[in-house]
Design an enzyme around this catalytic site. Structure first.
Site, PDB file in Angstrom:
ATOM      1  N   ARG A 194       0.856  -1.374  -0.066  1.00  0.00           N
ATOM      2  CA  ARG A 194      -0.005   0.037   0.021  1.00  0.00           C
ATOM      3  C   ARG A 194       0.863   1.407  -0.081  1.00  0.00           C
ATOM      4  NH1 ARG A 194      -5.398   1.620   1.553  1.00  0.00           N
ATOM      5  NH2 ARG A 194      -5.347   3.458   2.716  1.00  0.00           N
ATOM      6  N   LEU A 201      -7.336   8.021  -1.526  1.00  0.00           N
ATOM      7  CA  LEU A 201      -7.041   6.349  -1.456  1.00  0.00           C
ATOM      8  C   LEU A 201      -8.003   5.901  -0.415  1.00  0.00           C
ATOM      9  CD1 LEU A 201      -5.471   3.576  -2.084  1.00  0.00           C
ATOM     10  CD2 LEU A 201      -3.785   4.558  -0.667  1.00  0.00           C
ATOM     11  N   SER A 202      -8.832   4.854  -0.431  1.00  0.00           N
ATOM     12  CA  SER A 202      -9.926   4.614   0.386  1.00  0.00           C
ATOM     13  C   SER A 202      -9.166   4.139   1.646  1.00  0.00           C
ATOM     14  CB  SER A 202     -10.591   3.521  -0.124  1.00  0.00           C
ATOM     15  OG  SER A 202     -11.513   4.142  -1.247  1.00  0.00           O
ATOM     16  N   GLN A 203      -9.674   4.105   2.860  1.00  0.00           N
ATOM     17  CA  GLN A 203      -9.188   3.613   4.096  1.00  0.00           C
ATOM     18  C   GLN A 203      -8.983   1.897   3.689  1.00  0.00           C
ATOM     19  OE1 GLN A 203     -12.977   3.632   6.659  1.00  0.00           O
ATOM     20  NE2 GLN A 203     -11.513   2.793   7.894  1.00  0.00           N
TER      21      GLN A 203
END
Length: 204
Positions: free
Chosen positions: A25, A51-53
């Site tokens: 990530r 950027l999504s959790q």
């Protein structure tokens, strides 16, 4: 990250959990915030996008029920992180991004990570990518006022669309499945995403 944020919150799909451990990530965030890459939060990636959790990326991915043979459409390539997760779990990913600068950046990184099963396209994600339809699964990584009609039309029989739907500030995560009887809708909880811009989403 995986144990505390993903498994502890109820994600049980072993393949999804394994992929979250595998995909780096930190490579998908700007160097200046790399120390926050595995935090329990969404992160800015430029161009007013995020950027999504980690948990939300896992939740949406698990909801698609992927087995490895699917053709998947992703709406909102963004940094390419979610794209990489999908590529590990299905046969082909077709990903549409409205912003060319993000698509190019994602392409460079995904090529460096040697993903061979991803096709990227710059355009209005709310109209999908009809040339490669129908899709076994569609993931929309932005909030819409309703599920875009073209995306529903591009779902294969048995196909699943996972999309945040609601107001600009808060949405409900929906899974819509195409069955022989029609469309089946399930609510998967509340969420908050950036706006899905386009002809069948929010207007610029």
């Amino acid at each position: 990250m995986v144990q505390e944020q993903i498994v502890a919150r109820g994600i049980t799909d072993a393949r999804v959990i394994a992929v979250l451990r595998k995909v780096p990530r930190h490579l998908f965030v700007d160097p200046g915030i790399i120390n926050r890459a595995y935090n329990d939060s969404a992160l800015p990636i430029g161009e007013r996008q995020t950027l999504s959790q980690p948990y939300m990326a896992a939740r949406m991915t698990e909801a698609l029920c992927l087995t490895g043979q699917e053709r998947v459409l992703e709406v909102g390539t963004g940094s390419g992180y979610q794209t990489a997760l999908l590529a590990e779990l299905c046969f082909n990913v077709f990903s549409v991004e409205k912003l060319r600068v993000l698509s190019r950046k994602a392409r460079t990184l995904l090529d460096r990570l040697d993903y061979q099963n991803i096709a990227l396209h710059v355009g209005d994600g709310t109209i999908g990518w009809s040339e490669h339809a129908p899709y076994d699964a569609i993931l929309v990584a932005a909030g819409a006022p309703s599920a875009p009609t073209p995306l529903l039309a591009q779902l294969a029989l048995g196909g699943r669309l996972v999309i945040p739907v609601g107001e600009e500030q808060t949405q409900t995560l929906l899974r819509i499945t195409r069955t022989a009887e029609g469309l089946k809708k399930e609510q998967l909880g509340e969420c908050k995403f950036v706006k899905l811009l386009g002809k069948f989403g929010w207007r610029d």
